[in-house]
Design an enzyme around this catalytic site. Structure first.
Site, short mmCIF file in Angstrom:
data_model
loop_
_atom_site.label_atom_id
_atom_site.label_comp_id
_atom_site.label_asym_id
_atom_site.label_seq_id
_atom_site.Cartn_x
_atom_site.Cartn_y
_atom_site.Cartn_z
N GLU A 155 10.24 -15.85 -17.97
CA GLU A 155 10.08 -14.42 -17.78
C GLU A 155 9.16 -13.83 -18.85
O GLU A 155 8.30 -12.99 -18.56
CB GLU A 155 11.43 -13.72 -17.78
CG GLU A 155 11.38 -12.20 -17.72
CD GLU A 155 10.70 -11.63 -16.49
OE1 GLU A 155 10.40 -10.44 -16.49
OE2 GLU A 155 10.47 -12.39 -15.51
N HIS A 166 6.33 -35.11 -22.76
CA HIS A 166 5.98 -35.76 -21.50
C HIS A 166 4.64 -35.26 -20.96
O HIS A 166 4.40 -35.32 -19.76
CB HIS A 166 7.08 -35.54 -20.47
CG HIS A 166 8.38 -36.17 -20.84
ND1 HIS A 166 8.59 -37.53 -20.78
CD2 HIS A 166 9.53 -35.64 -21.32
CE1 HIS A 166 9.82 -37.81 -21.17
NE2 HIS A 166 10.41 -36.67 -21.52
N TRP A 199 -4.25 -1.97 -1.04
CA TRP A 199 -4.34 -3.20 -1.83
C TRP A 199 -4.84 -4.27 -0.88
O TRP A 199 -4.19 -4.62 0.09
CB TRP A 199 -2.97 -3.56 -2.40
CG TRP A 199 -2.98 -4.66 -3.41
CD1 TRP A 199 -3.27 -4.54 -4.74
CD2 TRP A 199 -2.66 -6.04 -3.19
NE1 TRP A 199 -3.15 -5.76 -5.35
CE2 TRP A 199 -2.78 -6.70 -4.43
CE3 TRP A 199 -2.29 -6.78 -2.07
CZ2 TRP A 199 -2.55 -8.06 -4.59
CZ3 TRP A 199 -2.07 -8.14 -2.22
CH2 TRP A 199 -2.18 -8.76 -3.47
N GLU A 209 1.03 -11.05 -16.92
CA GLU A 209 0.90 -9.94 -15.97
C GLU A 209 0.08 -8.79 -16.53
O GLU A 209 -0.77 -8.22 -15.84
CB GLU A 209 2.29 -9.39 -15.61
CG GLU A 209 3.02 -10.09 -14.50
CD GLU A 209 4.34 -9.41 -14.20
OE1 GLU A 209 4.63 -9.21 -13.02
OE2 GLU A 209 5.09 -9.07 -15.14
N LYS A 215 3.65 -3.15 -7.14
CA LYS A 215 5.08 -3.06 -7.48
C LYS A 215 5.96 -3.65 -6.39
O LYS A 215 6.87 -4.41 -6.65
CB LYS A 215 5.45 -1.59 -7.69
CG LYS A 215 6.89 -1.39 -8.15
CD LYS A 215 7.11 -1.99 -9.53
CE LYS A 215 8.51 -1.77 -10.04
NZ LYS A 215 8.73 -2.47 -11.31
N ASN A 253 0.40 -0.14 6.36
CA ASN A 253 0.90 -1.02 5.32
C ASN A 253 1.49 -2.23 6.01
O ASN A 253 2.34 -2.10 6.89
CB ASN A 253 1.98 -0.30 4.50
CG ASN A 253 2.47 -1.14 3.33
OD1 ASN A 253 1.89 -2.18 3.02
ND2 ASN A 253 3.53 -0.70 2.69
N GLY A 254 1.05 -3.45 5.65
CA GLY A 254 1.53 -4.67 6.27
C GLY A 254 0.39 -5.54 6.72
O GLY A 254 -0.76 -5.39 6.26
N CYS A 296 0.84 -1.19 0.00
CA CYS A 296 0.00 0.00 0.00
C CYS A 296 0.88 1.24 0.00
O CYS A 296 2.06 1.18 0.30
CB CYS A 296 -0.89 0.01 1.23
SG CYS A 296 -1.74 -1.55 1.53
N ARG A 336 2.41 1.29 -6.95
CA ARG A 336 2.51 0.20 -5.98
C ARG A 336 1.29 -0.71 -6.03
O ARG A 336 1.30 -1.80 -5.46
CB ARG A 336 2.68 0.77 -4.57
CG ARG A 336 3.96 1.56 -4.39
CD ARG A 336 3.98 2.31 -3.08
NE ARG A 336 4.08 1.42 -1.93
CZ ARG A 336 5.23 1.03 -1.39
NH1 ARG A 336 6.37 1.41 -1.92
NH2 ARG A 336 5.25 0.24 -0.34
N LYS A 366 5.61 -11.89 -18.11
CA LYS A 366 5.32 -10.53 -18.57
C LYS A 366 3.99 -10.49 -19.32
O LYS A 366 3.17 -9.58 -19.12
CB LYS A 366 6.44 -10.03 -19.51
CG LYS A 366 7.66 -9.54 -18.79
CD LYS A 366 7.39 -8.27 -18.03
CE LYS A 366 8.19 -8.19 -16.77
NZ LYS A 366 7.98 -9.17 -15.74
#
Length: 613
Positions: free
Chosen positions: A486, A509, A75, A493, A608, A101-102, A2, A27, A490
């Site tokens: 990666e 397989h 968030w 996301e 973020k 925040n937390g 947050c 963020r 991306k």
């Protein structure tokens, strides 16, 4: 994850609070709010679900006054995104307001205790216990700071707090434990500021205090005092921010992500600057491990999350190949729960863009407790991880605003390659000619990234087709598989297309059962020595009707012929190929997201800096 801002001064605080929150939007958040205090008036609060503009529109209709204020972008962790669950949270009598925040791990126990004391609760959040707990402590002490100290001693978990008290309309208190919090000072304007990240206050001041865990800061317009949990006054050095505020702006690009993709050549140069030179040993400034100490290292762990974990996978290959030390690369959120074999002969390398990633920080602390030596690779100066590590390597990527990481990843790769070469030089495990060749190749990487960026037009055309798909696959071998992971991350996301990365040799397989006519397969094939193997894998999916787009080395003589379309990458040593082959995958994800009309810089549900576990 947050965003927190706070202001105390002679001016109305609302403009600073809103501007500061806007600078923390990267963020990630689902609601926003502010609380204001003005003289003898009661604390007023304004909250809105959704984007910050909703809060701005609400405040425009109200008389939002107060020379003291706190703000927050939330968030959701405890309780759904809603008006009731938004911050700030007020105590039952509205005497205290808190932004947090937390995560408070024992909030259920505290909530039941406070209900027994006559308090009631409106929200589903863990945060609401904090203002009520402070209020409860205040009833006996009648002192703002004392009540805060008593209350936070009862909290278990992680928190950065901004706190207002109705009886102290000239005082703002902040508390830090395991979540980032800074103080900005501006004596010339008789203003001081609180924030969870530097960009929020940069337009106002470059002089800040970096709070440590357990710090309680008391801000008035003319003074900042920092105490420990026992009430002892502490001395802290002022940290001066020397990067440009304009680095946080888009600079003419449509999105921060595109700007940051194009900043990668310079970011790579900055990370190598003064550390890497032809014909000279690698100089890793704040890494000081002697040959004798390295010779006792029996195992290396690389620990990280998300994109940084993918950079760690490349680092594992580079260290093993050059330094000949066994390396495990672990997801930080899993590392400490599998009772890893770590002792004083273990070297742990942690990677974190923000330097505040909660899982990575927890893994690092476990490793240190067991005697391991810690190397931190991070982008943020003064971050918690950078301060707690034994050795440190900053990536110098500069501010990265888009949630989806790009230049932080490439600079982490550069850092990992330099660490691998350094270890090999110290231990004498690789030939001087090979190491010199790799240095020359690394120094040429910025120009090769620039050449890759010139292919943006071709990649944009490919993106138009990809944007119509519901799912697709990435395949690769060896280091190409690391990059495929990666690239897949991306794309999912920021475009929300379901995609997965697989080791190309694993197709037979089970995964090949998912290939049907028209399925897109993106083949990463820059390990030219594996060209024939990749060609066979491409043929396997082609025979099931797949459309194959390959990203290949110019030395490739096989994969291009079998692909429907190819992007030819600049020639580079295969060990370093991830540095150039990731760039078209970043661009592809970007252009697909744009084509779909997604919010490129602020993808849904993501943040973020992940400062909760």
């Amino acid at each position: 994850m947050c965003g927190i801002v706070g202001y105390v001064g002679a001016q109305q605080s609302i403009n600073f609070l809103l501007e500061g929150l806007s600078r923390l939007e990267y963020r990630g958040y689902d609601s926003a709010g502010v609380a204001l205090s003005q003289g003898s008036e009661k604390i007023s609060s304004y909250k809105a679900k959704g984007r910050l503009k909703n809060l701005e529109d609400l405040i425009a209709e109200e008389a939002a006054n107060g020379t003291l204020g706190i703000g927050h972008t939330r968030w959701a962790t405890h309780g759904e995104p809603s008006f009731i669950n938004s911050h700030p949270h007020l105590s039952e009598g509205k005497a205290f307001a808190v932004v947090h925040n937390g995560i408070i791990e024992n909030y259920g126990e505290l909530r039941e205790h406070l209900i027994g004391e006559g308090y009631s609760f409106l929200s589903e959040t863990d945060t609401e216990v904090i203002p009520n707990l402070i209020d409860h402590c205040y009833k006996s002490s009648h002192n703002f700071l004392t009540a805060v100290r008593q209350a936070v001693r009862m909290l278990k978990g992680s928190y950065a707090l901004g706190i207002l008290c109705e009886d102290a309309p000239d005082t703002l208190i902040g508390v830090r434990k395991d979540s980032p919090l800074i103080v900005g000072i501006n004596p010339h304007e008789e203003e001081n500021y609180l924030a969870s990240d530097i960009p929020a206050i940069l337009p106002k001041t470059r002089d800040i205090y970096l709070l440590d865990d357990g710090d309680i800061c008391v801000l008035t317009k003319n003074q900042v005092r920092i105490y420990d949990m026992d009430g002892r006054l502490l001395e802290r050095e002022i940290f001066h921010v020397d990067w440009d505020a304009e680095a946080s702006e888009k600079g003419g690009y449509d999105h921060f992500m595109l700007k940051e993709i194009h900043e990668q050549p310079q970011a790579a140069r900055d990370t190598m600057k003064s550390r890497l030179a032809a014909g000279q040993p690698v100089n890793l400034d704040q890494i000081h491990i002697s040959k004798e100490a390295l010779e006792t290292v029996s195992h290396v762990y690389i620990v990280a999350c998300g994109t940084a974990y993918h950079a760690g996978l490349v680092g594992k290959a580079a260290i093993e190949r050059l330094a000949r030390i066994p390396v495990d690369c672990d997801i930080a959120s899993e590392f400490r729960f599998r009772d890893p074999i770590v002792d004083e002969n273990t070297l742990v390398i942690v990677l974190s863009q923000s330097g505040e990633t909660a899982d990575t920080l927890a893994a690092m602390r476990l490793a240190r407790k067991r005697g391991a030596r810690i190397i931190a690779i991070t982008n943020v100066v003064g971050s918690t991880i950078s301060r707690e590590a034994d050795d440190l390597l900053y990536t110098w990527a500069g501010p990265e605003i888009a949630v989806a990481s790009t230049k932080a990843y490439t600079t982490q790769l550069v850092a990992m390659y330099m660490v691998a070469i350094h270890l090999a030089e110290v231990l004498g495990t690789a030939g001087a000619a090979l190491l010199e060749h790799l240095k020359q190749e690394l120094l040429a990487v910025p120009e090769k990234i620039e050449a890759t960026l010139e292919r943006a037009g071709e990649i944009k055309e490919i993106a138009q087709s990809i944007a119509k798909e519901d799912h697709l696959f990435f395949i690769g071998r060896s280091l190409d598989y690391c990059v495929a992971m990666e690239g897949s991350l991306k794309l999912k996301e920021i475009s929300y297309i379901h995609c997965e990365a697989y080791g190309a040799g694993e197709l037979k397989h089970g995964t090949i059962a998912l290939i049907e006519p028209g399925t897109y397969v993106l083949a990463i094939a820059a390990q030219h020595e594996l060209g024939e193997k990749m060609t066979s894998n491409i043929k396997e999916v082609k025979s099931r009707g797949a459309k194959v787009i390959s990203f290949v080395s110019p030395l490739d003589a096989h994969c291009r012929k079998e692909s429907d379309q190819s992007i030819v990458l600049p020639e580079i040593d295969s060990l370093l190929a991830p540095l150039v082959e990731v760039v078209p995958l970043q661009l592809l994800a970007y252009y697909v997201s744009v084509a779909k009309g997604c919010d490129v810089d602020k993808p849904r549900n993501l943040a973020k800096s992940v400062t909760v576990e």
